[in-house]
Design a protein around this motif. Structure first.
Motif, PDB file in Angstrom:
ATOM      1  N   SER A 153      41.319  44.521  44.120  1.00 56.81           N
ATOM      2  CA  SER A 153      40.111  43.696  44.079  1.00 56.81           C
ATOM      3  C   SER A 153      38.865  44.531  44.352  1.00 56.81           C
ATOM      4  O   SER A 153      37.796  44.283  43.781  1.00 56.81           O
ATOM      5  CB  SER A 153      40.214  42.543  45.083  1.00 56.81           C
ATOM      6  N   VAL A 169      38.175  46.879  41.209  1.00 61.06           N
ATOM      7  CA  VAL A 169      37.601  46.188  40.054  1.00 61.06           C
ATOM      8  C   VAL A 169      36.183  45.709  40.312  1.00 61.06           C
ATOM      9  O   VAL A 169      35.293  45.874  39.467  1.00 61.06           O
ATOM     10  CB  VAL A 169      38.489  44.986  39.657  1.00 61.06           C
ATOM     11  N   ASN A 170      35.916  45.144  41.486  1.00 64.91           N
ATOM     12  CA  ASN A 170      34.670  44.429  41.713  1.00 64.91           C
ATOM     13  C   ASN A 170      33.581  45.214  42.428  1.00 64.91           C
ATOM     14  O   ASN A 170      32.411  44.863  42.318  1.00 64.91           O
ATOM     15  CB  ASN A 170      34.953  43.153  42.526  1.00 64.91           C
ATOM     16  N   ILE A 171      33.936  46.223  43.184  1.00 64.81           N
ATOM     17  CA  ILE A 171      32.934  46.913  43.997  1.00 64.81           C
ATOM     18  C   ILE A 171      32.741  48.371  43.587  1.00 64.81           C
ATOM     19  O   ILE A 171      31.606  48.842  43.453  1.00 64.81           O
ATOM     20  CB  ILE A 171      33.313  46.835  45.497  1.00 64.81           C
ATOM     21  N   ASP A 207      35.471  37.775  52.514  1.00 64.62           N
ATOM     22  CA  ASP A 207      35.946  37.263  51.232  1.00 64.62           C
ATOM     23  C   ASP A 207      36.926  36.118  51.482  1.00 64.62           C
ATOM     24  O   ASP A 207      37.813  36.229  52.333  1.00 64.62           O
ATOM     25  CB  ASP A 207      36.632  38.397  50.451  1.00 64.62           C
ATOM     26  N   MET A 250      37.332  37.192  45.251  1.00 64.98           N
ATOM     27  CA  MET A 250      36.669  38.291  44.568  1.00 64.98           C
ATOM     28  C   MET A 250      37.394  38.704  43.293  1.00 64.98           C
ATOM     29  O   MET A 250      36.766  38.971  42.261  1.00 64.98           O
ATOM     30  CB  MET A 250      36.563  39.496  45.508  1.00 64.98           C
ATOM     31  N   ILE A 251      38.709  38.744  43.342  1.00 69.59           N
ATOM     32  CA  ILE A 251      39.474  39.208  42.180  1.00 69.59           C
ATOM     33  C   ILE A 251      39.483  38.178  41.061  1.00 69.59           C
ATOM     34  O   ILE A 251      39.570  38.513  39.879  1.00 69.59           O
ATOM     35  CB  ILE A 251      40.931  39.573  42.585  1.00 69.59           C
ATOM     36  N   ASN A 306      37.025  36.340  40.100  1.00 75.75           N
ATOM     37  CA  ASN A 306      35.742  36.285  39.399  1.00 75.75           C
ATOM     38  C   ASN A 306      35.702  37.142  38.139  1.00 75.75           C
ATOM     39  O   ASN A 306      34.838  36.943  37.292  1.00 75.75           O
ATOM     40  CB  ASN A 306      34.609  36.716  40.341  1.00 75.75           C
ATOM     41  N   ARG A 307      36.587  38.098  38.013  1.00 77.92           N
ATOM     42  CA  ARG A 307      36.533  39.027  36.881  1.00 77.92           C
ATOM     43  C   ARG A 307      37.715  38.847  35.927  1.00 77.92           C
ATOM     44  O   ARG A 307      38.186  39.814  35.331  1.00 77.92           O
ATOM     45  CB  ARG A 307      36.503  40.467  37.405  1.00 77.92           C
ATOM     46  N   THR A 308      38.220  37.625  35.782  1.00 73.30           N
ATOM     47  CA  THR A 308      39.388  37.404  34.925  1.00 73.30           C
ATOM     48  C   THR A 308      39.139  36.232  33.988  1.00 73.30           C
ATOM     49  O   THR A 308      38.249  35.413  34.195  1.00 73.30           O
ATOM     50  CB  THR A 308      40.636  37.104  35.767  1.00 73.30           C
ATOM     51  N   LEU A 314      28.444  39.206  45.928  1.00 76.97           N
ATOM     52  CA  LEU A 314      29.735  39.735  45.492  1.00 76.97           C
ATOM     53  C   LEU A 314      30.886  39.092  46.239  1.00 76.97           C
ATOM     54  O   LEU A 314      30.805  38.870  47.427  1.00 76.97           O
ATOM     55  CB  LEU A 314      29.773  41.252  45.697  1.00 76.97           C
TER      56      LEU A 314
END
Length: 291
Positions: free
Chosen positions: A98, A101-103, A160, A238-239, A241-243, A291
């Motif tokens: 996570s 990918v996101n930070i 988170d 968090m993870i 959000n990007r899928t 974020l």
């Protein structure tokens, strides 16, 4: 500078012979160096006797300035090493997917603009392995969940939340908030995060045991299995959000959170490049609170 250092050694040992031995000089060469320095300064710095050598009155007055000059010289050399290390250094870190990918990508991108030759070695694992990597020095620092971390220092970055992850046609999607107890009744896909897993602790705190059918180290693998109807899960928001998986998420009750932190063994032993990157990460998180 060599003459200053030679004088410092003679004062330290109280002897030309011992100072010459320590510096790898002959006594004759050392005597010539001191004579040259005295000629340049126009004063006598040392007096010799049967018991050794010591500073003259004039030498006593000027010696603190010479020592300060020597200190600044060594400090400059160390700073030069640091700068060179930052330009050509290697940053070794441990992280979870996570964070990867996101930070990390935007921070690394900005960092490379300032220090284009710094290399990154990114090791992905779970909390337990990352904590161990930091303790043993396998990485300079690692992203960890700060709860129950032992033997390393941590800098909290952000909080988170975890959410229930459900197949799109699952009955629990009808709820606005999913009780932990209800998740425990369903076939469960567990994210393997080591001994400090917030998910496992959440079930224990609720006095329920999930029906774990699968354990994976990969968030995306879990979401794919949930999408296929193989079970439900509990993952960091968090993870998600990007899928674009065909899944549904819901808050859980009681809430489950993690405090994302950077862990390191000793701040004073951090390589300069790693220290700069940690600061860059802190600044980025502050500037992107959403974020």
């Amino acid at each position: 500078m060599k003459r200053y250092i030679a004088l410092q050694k003679i004062v330290e040992f109280g002897s030309f012979a011992k100072a010459a031995e320590d510096l790898g000089y002959t006594q004759s060469a050392l005597s010539q160096a001191i004579a040259s320095l005295e000629s340049e300064l126009g004063i006598t710095l040392l007096k010799r006797s049967r018991t050794g050598s010591s500073l003259t009155d004039e030498g006593e007055e000027i010696f603190p300035y010479i020592e300060r000059t020597i200190y600044q010289y060594h400090a400059s050399k160390e700073k030069a090493k640091d700068i060179k290390g930052l330009k050509t250094g290697v940053i070794r870190m441990g992280t979870v997917s996570s964070i990867t990918v996101n930070i990390l990508p935007p921070i690394i991108k900005e960092f490379h603009k300032m220090y284009p030759d710094v290399e990154f070695v990114i090791n992905q694992g779970d909390y337990t392995s990352i904590e161990e990597w930091v303790r043993t020095g396998a990485v300079d620092f690692g992203f960890v969940s700060s709860e129950n971390v032992k033997g390393i220092e941590v800098i909290p970055l952000k909080t988170d939340n975890f959410v229930a992850v459900l197949p799109s046609d699952h009955p629990l999607t009808a709820l606005d908030i999913v009780p932990i107890e209800e998740l425990a009744k369903e076939p469960f896909v567990m994210l393997e995060m080591g001994k400090n897993s917030e998910v496992e602790k959440a079930f224990k705190s609720a006095w329920v045991k999930p029906k774990v059918r699968y354990k994976l180290h990969d968030d995306y693998g879990i979401m794919s299995m949930v999408e296929s109807g193989l079970g439900v899960s509990l993952l960091a928001e968090m993870i998600i959000n990007r899928t674009n998986f065909d899944i549904v998420t819901r808050p859980v009750e009681p809430p489950v959170q993690r405090v994302i932190s950077i862990g390191y063994k000793d701040k004073l032993e951090l390589p300069l490049a790693a220290s700069k990157f940690i600061t860059a990460t802190q600044n980025y998180i502050k500037e992107h609170e959403e974020l």
